[in-house]
Design a protein around this motif. Structure first.
Motif, short mmCIF file in Angstrom:
data_model
loop_
_atom_site.label_atom_id
_atom_site.label_comp_id
_atom_site.label_asym_id
_atom_site.label_seq_id
_atom_site.Cartn_x
_atom_site.Cartn_y
_atom_site.Cartn_z
N VAL A 18 0.87 -1.18 0.00
CA VAL A 18 0.00 0.00 0.00
C VAL A 18 0.90 1.22 0.00
O VAL A 18 1.82 1.32 0.81
N ILE A 19 0.66 2.11 -0.92
CA ILE A 19 1.47 3.32 -1.00
C ILE A 19 0.53 4.53 -0.97
O ILE A 19 -0.57 4.49 -1.52
N TYR A 20 0.99 5.57 -0.29
CA TYR A 20 0.21 6.80 -0.22
C TYR A 20 0.88 7.82 -1.13
O TYR A 20 2.08 8.09 -1.04
N ILE A 21 0.09 8.37 -2.04
CA ILE A 21 0.57 9.42 -2.94
C ILE A 21 0.12 10.75 -2.35
O ILE A 21 -1.08 11.00 -2.19
N TYR A 22 1.10 11.60 -2.04
CA TYR A 22 0.78 12.91 -1.45
C TYR A 22 0.13 13.82 -2.49
O TYR A 22 0.31 13.64 -3.70
N PRO A 23 -0.62 14.82 -2.03
CA PRO A 23 -1.22 15.78 -2.97
C PRO A 23 -0.10 16.47 -3.78
O PRO A 23 0.97 16.76 -3.24
N HIS A 24 -0.35 16.64 -5.05
CA HIS A 24 0.68 17.22 -5.91
C HIS A 24 0.04 17.91 -7.11
O HIS A 24 -1.17 17.80 -7.33
N LEU A 25 0.86 18.60 -7.88
CA LEU A 25 0.41 19.25 -9.12
C LEU A 25 0.90 18.39 -10.28
O LEU A 25 2.06 17.95 -10.30
N ALA A 26 0.06 18.17 -11.27
CA ALA A 26 0.43 17.29 -12.38
C ALA A 26 0.20 17.98 -13.71
O ALA A 26 -0.71 18.79 -13.87
N GLY A 27 1.04 17.60 -14.68
CA GLY A 27 0.86 18.05 -16.05
C GLY A 27 1.44 19.42 -16.33
O GLY A 27 2.00 20.09 -15.44
N ASP A 28 1.30 19.86 -17.59
CA ASP A 28 1.80 21.16 -18.03
C ASP A 28 1.03 22.30 -17.39
O ASP A 28 1.55 23.41 -17.21
N GLN A 29 -0.22 22.06 -17.05
CA GLN A 29 -1.08 23.11 -16.53
C GLN A 29 -1.05 23.17 -15.01
O GLN A 29 -1.77 23.98 -14.43
#
Length: 148
Positions: free
Chosen positions: A104-115
């Motif tokens: 089980v892995i937790y992905i932290y909140p982040h910004l994704a993509g060019d935008q």
């Protein structure tokens, strides 16, 4: 290729194809006799020749009786399990699957993509090994936390 070679190949091909044009009745004539009639004819010949020898006749009748015995559903299941090899049984008995724990892995909140689109945090599950792992024949899969 020359014309003579092509003509020769065409004649050979036609000769081979004409062999396939034979019918089943021409190759194996039945003379109108069915299998039932052949069986009865053989039975009458054996009983006529063995009528003087009563032990021979009894042996024939005993052999036929054992061949004509009814097969029950229990006999069929018993016979199939005794003589049938199933792929699933073979694989599981010889190559047992090794444990493949889930991570089980937790992905932290982040910004994704060019935008720079915000992605909220989430958890996901994936197996430790990409493909299932199998033990070699004779090796047993040990329970986790147990060593020899």
């Amino acid at each position: 290729m020359s014309r003579t070679a092509i003509a020769t190949l065409a004649l050979i091909g036609l000769g081979l194809l004409s062999g396939c044009a034979t019918s089943k009745d021409e190759l194996m004539p039945t003379n109108g006799v069915t299998m039932q009639e052949l069986w009865e004819q053989g039975s009458s010949e054996q009983s006529g020749s063995a009528s003087t020898d009563s032990t021979g006749q009894q042996a024939i009748e005993a052999a036929r009786g054992s061949l004509r015995r009814p097969i029950t559903a229990g006999d069929m299941v018993d016979e199939r399990t005794r003589y049938t090899r199933e792929a699933a049984n073979e694989i599981h008995s010889q190559f047992s699957r090794l444990p493949n724990p889930d991570l089980v892995i937790y992905i932290y909140p982040h910004l994704a993509g060019d935008q720079s689109v915000p992605v909220p945090g989430y958890s996901t599950v994936f197996p430790l090994y990409q493909k299932p792992q199998y033990a070699m024949p004779g090796e047993g899969a040990r329970p986790p936390g147990r060593t020899r």
